[in-house]
Design a protein around this motif. Structure first.
Motif, PDB file in Angstrom:
ATOM      1  N   LEU A 177      -3.570   0.499  -3.486  1.00  0.00           N
ATOM      2  CA  LEU A 177      -2.927  -0.816  -3.562  1.00  0.00           C
ATOM      3  C   LEU A 177      -1.851  -0.814  -4.640  1.00  0.00           C
ATOM      4  O   LEU A 177      -2.041  -0.256  -5.730  1.00  0.00           O
ATOM      5  CB  LEU A 177      -3.951  -1.897  -3.889  1.00  0.00           C
ATOM      6  CG  LEU A 177      -4.656  -2.599  -2.740  1.00  0.00           C
ATOM      7  CD1 LEU A 177      -5.654  -3.617  -3.297  1.00  0.00           C
ATOM      8  CD2 LEU A 177      -3.672  -3.302  -1.808  1.00  0.00           C
ATOM      9  N   GLU A 214       0.840  -1.190   0.000  1.00  0.00           N
ATOM     10  CA  GLU A 214       0.000   0.000   0.000  1.00  0.00           C
ATOM     11  C   GLU A 214       0.877   1.242   0.000  1.00  0.00           C
ATOM     12  O   GLU A 214       2.040   1.198   0.425  1.00  0.00           O
ATOM     13  CB  GLU A 214      -0.908   0.025   1.240  1.00  0.00           C
ATOM     14  CG  GLU A 214      -1.828  -1.167   1.388  1.00  0.00           C
ATOM     15  CD  GLU A 214      -2.628  -1.124   2.687  1.00  0.00           C
ATOM     16  OE1 GLU A 214      -3.232  -0.075   2.967  1.00  0.00           O
ATOM     17  OE2 GLU A 214      -2.628  -2.136   3.414  1.00  0.00           O
ATOM     18  N   THR A 267      -5.201   4.835   1.280  1.00  0.00           N
ATOM     19  CA  THR A 267      -4.071   4.149   0.649  1.00  0.00           C
ATOM     20  C   THR A 267      -4.499   3.533  -0.670  1.00  0.00           C
ATOM     21  O   THR A 267      -5.652   3.120  -0.842  1.00  0.00           O
ATOM     22  CB  THR A 267      -3.488   3.038   1.547  1.00  0.00           C
ATOM     23  OG1 THR A 267      -4.491   2.059   1.826  1.00  0.00           O
ATOM     24  CG2 THR A 267      -2.930   3.599   2.836  1.00  0.00           C
TER      25      THR A 267
END
Length: 672
Positions: free
Chosen positions: A560, A448, A558
């Motif tokens: 990925l 992340e 966040t």
């Protein structure tokens, strides 16, 4: 050994893509030097440096093997490294202790993906390198084609220092341009021609203004001067000598050994320098226990010396010093600067630890990183304690396994490079520890990264006694930058000892983000901090830091990241359409195919998650005539809508009440 100077030592590694012939080359060097009396064979499981059971059975190297032999009054410490990408961690650790290297390239397969990875690592570390084009006797061998690939994919700064006779079945000899006589004088090779020396002179002149001036003006340069410049430029990693051979037949091996002694540099350290060394491998002995393989850069270590482990900040006593060859040990009693040996008695030592001073030791270089994670399950409940101990021991020998032991859930997770490593681990756990574990399905390791800038704040002031106030500024970093941490807080606001505790805990806090994957490629700055004269304890910052970091991530959000590999694919031209369709389905990004004869080649990048099964599918589509070579290419952001969440380990710091309770219970015995 005590009278030996570093000038009579060479610390050399052999590196290559799998099946290029490293171990066979090593075997013939040992034979030519008289170190062994009979030749072993990799395919027969009798090679000296493939001494582990699993290596003999599979016919591949899975661990870096160290050996030593004498040649031309010089001791050569040779590290035979694994070629399979699954065991890159072994190569990675070995590179730090080398003064020179031999890169083996197959005259048939040429420059492959892992060859490029190894080359780039050696260039970043400035390791002088000889290039040995092996398998010149095999069908399909072409020195001209392979040298073209070397110039294209590795470096144009190569210098051919040999002539060879024939290729494929007709290959039977090599002849160096110069041979060094016993008195030191140079003699030209019998098969050499003037154009060979002119070509080498021209290549040397590209890096030497005086030689260039001589060359342009037609001034004759003595052979001794040309050879001295070749030695100097090789040692400076500005030029890379190229040699040829067929290791399976021993052709070109004595000439390669001569080149190691004459062209690769000796170690720089001296025995009266301050003690300086690095642990690059660990082995186990039933009697002596842990054996640390150490390359000593400066100073001297003797039996019964007490040495300082600077990394751990501990002193330990040396009980024995051993030279190691293919699993066999010889007690030598002393280790001097420039040399390599196994040191017993250092019970706390780990791979990468610095012994004495770290000055002059090359930094580590990450070749690749594990892209898959897998759960390890005991065959039955009774084996659980033994499995934990076995995996802890293996993770100590290979830190990239990164064992995660979740005691409350009784779960064990490790990181792996690929399926071959998993097969080897299964074998090792059975043969060495008598265990029969079950491995779960490997899953891709996502990461992340913050989606935007944000502030993380925590005021841990209740329930008393406690007091820790922190404010972090979190922002996205460049891809591949990892974590960059800094503090702007003045010491009078937050004591340096408390700030050091925060700095230690930030990387730990980032091991699990909002989706419970490691958070990377970000800048974290401590912009405010406060302690209390009476109520603050250092452990308050152990507890508060994750809460502040997770608060910040909750505000930034966040994204990925998924791992990508760079690939080079070759296949019959008639399979072009089907393969292009498969690459598109896998979200690959690739260049236009290059068609040569009846085959085509295509290069590009593709996500690991979508390409795990592709090598098997490629074999089906091409009837086994396709090749797919890949290397790690970094992490990139996943497409919108991608979901990859894994279970949280422990209590989430965002659940503050539950987290504080669990952490205070865990840290209670440490607080005083």
């Amino acid at each position: 050994m005590s009278t030996q100077t570093t000038n009579t030592i060479r610390n050399v590694g052999i590196v290559a893509h799998v099946d290029a012939g490293k171990t066979t080359t090593t075997e013939h060097m040992l034979f030519e030097s008289g170190r062994i009396r009979s030749l072993g064979r990799v395919d027969a499981g009798t090679a000296q440096t493939d001494w582990l059971d699993v290596e003999r059975e599979r016919g591949i190297s899975v661990r870096a093997a160290s050996t030593a032999f004498r040649w031309k009054d010089c001791t050569i410490n040779l590290i035979d490294t694994p070629g399979h990408v699954d065991f890159s961690s072994e190569v990675e650790r070995s590179l730090r202790i080398l003064d020179g290297a031999i890169l083996i390239v197959s005259a048939v397969e040429g420059v492959q993906a892992h060859t490029e990875t190894l080359w780039n690592a050696m260039r970043s570390l400035g390791i002088p390198t000889l290039i040995f084009i092996n398998k010149m006797d095999r069908i399909g061998a072409s020195a001209e084609r392979v040298m073209g690939e070397i110039r294209k994919y590795l470096s144009a700064d190569i210098a051919v220092i040999q002539r060879f006779t024939g290729e494929e079945a007709d290959f039977h000899a090599v002849d160096r341009l110069w041979y060094r006589q016993e008195g030191g004088a140079l003699t030209r090779g019998e098969q050499s021609r003037q154009e060979d020396y002119d070509a080498l002179w021209e290549k040397l002149a590209e890096h030497d203004e005086q030689l260039l001036d001589d060359f342009v003006n037609g001034r004759l340069v003595p052979d001794d001067e040309l050879y001295d410049r070749l030695i100097a430029l090789t040692a400076q990693s500005q030029l890379f000598p190229v040699m040829f051979g067929a290791a399976s037949k021993g052709i070109g091996i004595p000439e390669l050994m001569d080149a190691i002694v004459e062209l690769l540099p000796p170690p720089a350290g001296r025995k009266d320098d301050p003690l300086s060394g690095i642990v690059f491998r660990l082995e186990r002995d039933k009697v002596m226990g842990k054996i640390a393989l150490i390359r000593l850069f400066g100073g001297t270590v003797r039996n019964r010396d007490v040495v300082r482990n600077s990394t751990l900040g501990v002193d330990e006593k040396v009980t024995q010093i051993r030279k190691i060859h293919a699993g066999q040990h010889e007690d030598v009693g002393m280790l001097e600067a420039g040399d390599i040996a196994g040191v017993c008695g250092l019970s706390q030592v780990r791979i990468g630890d610095i012994i004495g001073s770290g000055e002059g030791i090359a930094p580590g270089h990450r070749l690749t990183e594990p892209l898959l994670t897998v759960q390890v399950l005991p065959a039955n409940g009774a084996e659980y304690p033994q499995l934990v101990a076995a995996l802890q021991e293996l993770a100590e020998e290979d830190p990239l396994l990164d064992l995660q032991w979740h005691q409350n859930e009784r779960e064990l997770h490790i990181k792996i490079m690929g399926p071959i490593q998993l097969e080897v681990l299964t074998h090792v756990l059975h043969s060495r520890f008598g265990l029969h574990p079950v491995f779960g399905q490997p899953t891709v390791i996502y990461k992340e990264t913050p989606s935007r800038e944000g502030i993380g704040f925590v005021a841990y002031t209740m329930p008393k006694p406690c007091w820790a106030i922190l404010k972090f500024h979190i922002e996205p970093g460049e891809r591949g930058s990892g974590l960059v941490y800094s503090s702007m807080v003045k010491p009078e606001k937050l004591l340096p000892s408390y700030q050091n505790e925060v700095a230690r805990r930030v990387p730990e806090a980032l091991q699990q983000g909002l989706n419970n994957w490691e958070v990377t490629d970000l800048k974290v700055t401590l912009i405010e901090g406060e302690h209390h004269v009476w109520h603050t304890h250092p452990l308050d910052f152990v507890l508060a830091t994750p809460m502040g970091i997770m608060d910040g991530l909750a505000r930034t959000g966040t994204a990925l990241l998924e791992p990508y590999i760079r690939f080079r694919l070759t296949a019959p031209e008639e399979a072009n359409g089907k393969i292009m369709h498969e690459l598109t389905l896998m979200r690959a990004i690739f260049d236009y195919p290059v068609i040569t004869g009846e085959r085509f080649m295509v290069e590009g990048t593709v996500p690991v998650a979508s390409s795990l099964e592709f090598p098997v599918k490629l074999s089906t589509l091409t009837g086994g005539r396709g090749t797919f070579a890949a290397r790690f290419d970094g992490y990139r952001e996943c497409p919108p809508g991608t979901e990859a969440v894994r279970p949280r380990r422990g209590v989430n710091p965002l659940d503050t009440s539950k987290y504080i309770l669990s952490m205070r219970n865990a840290l209670g015995s440490q607080r005083s």
